[in-house]
Motif scaffolding. Structure first.
Motif, PDB file in Angstrom:
ATOM      1  N   ASP A  17       0.855  -1.186   0.000  1.00 31.64           N
ATOM      2  CA  ASP A  17       0.000   0.000   0.000  1.00 31.64           C
ATOM      3  C   ASP A  17       0.894   1.240   0.000  1.00 31.64           C
ATOM      4  OD1 ASP A  17      -1.689   2.167   0.619  1.00 31.64           O
ATOM      5  OD2 ASP A  17      -2.969   0.947   1.907  1.00 31.64           O
ATOM      6  N   GLU A  20      -0.299   4.348   2.194  1.00 28.33           N
ATOM      7  CA  GLU A  20      -0.159   4.151   3.638  1.00 28.33           C
ATOM      8  C   GLU A  20       1.299   4.325   4.071  1.00 28.33           C
ATOM      9  OE1 GLU A  20      -1.325   0.859   6.978  1.00 28.33           O
ATOM     10  OE2 GLU A  20      -0.323   0.112   5.170  1.00 28.33           O
ATOM     11  N   GLN A  61       4.425   0.135  -5.509  1.00 31.91           N
ATOM     12  CA  GLN A  61       3.359  -0.814  -5.202  1.00 31.91           C
ATOM     13  C   GLN A  61       3.764  -2.227  -5.622  1.00 31.91           C
ATOM     14  OE1 GLN A  61       0.255   0.553  -4.119  1.00 31.91           O
ATOM     15  NE2 GLN A  61      -0.558  -1.460  -3.682  1.00 31.91           N
TER      16      GLN A  61
END
Length: 137
Positions: A17, A20, A61
């Protein structure tokens, strides 16, 4: 004019993520997004910069990234970040911030008389150290 040496541009962390993890380091280290990477932009690659605008850390990612097992185990770390603070009081203050932002404490050596430090895992599991460097006086 040719360069004598290449230039290290940034460190890139793979993670499941990117937003995040980028938010964790943005808030913990006081960095800012490269223009266009600010929320709510949906990206699989984000870059954080320092006050001088120089890229420092990027996030890529990787949907099924397995969390590192530190210090041993089937997926040992391949990289960690070293972050310094000037004094033990700062180490304690940053400990509180790191935990509040989602880090997990892995090892506490804050009472070490030569190099007080704590080792954490960031929200994606990457280890990082926060420490007071030994005096070089």
């Amino acid at each position: 004019m040719a360069a004598d040496f290449p230039i290290l541009r940034q460190v890139v962390l793979d993670c499941p993520d990117v937003r995040e993890l980028a938010e964790f380091y943005r808030r913990f280290l006081g960095l800012h997004y490269r223009p266009g990477d600010e929320p709510p932009a949906e990206r699989d690659w984000l870059v954080l910069r320092g006050a001088e605008g120089i890229p420092q850390i990027a996030f890529q990612q990787v949907p099924h990234q397995a969390e590192p097992t530190w210090p041993d185990g089937p997926r040992p770390q391949m990289l960690h970040l070293d972050i310094t603070v000037p004094a033990v009081a700062d180490l304690d203050a940053q400990h509180t911030r790191a935990l509040a932002l989602g880090a997990r404490l892995l090892r506490d050596r804050s009472d070490d008389p030569v190099e007080p430090l704590r080792i954490y895992a960031d929200p994606a599991g990457h280890p990082f150290c926060v420490f007071v460097p030994p005096s070089r006086a």
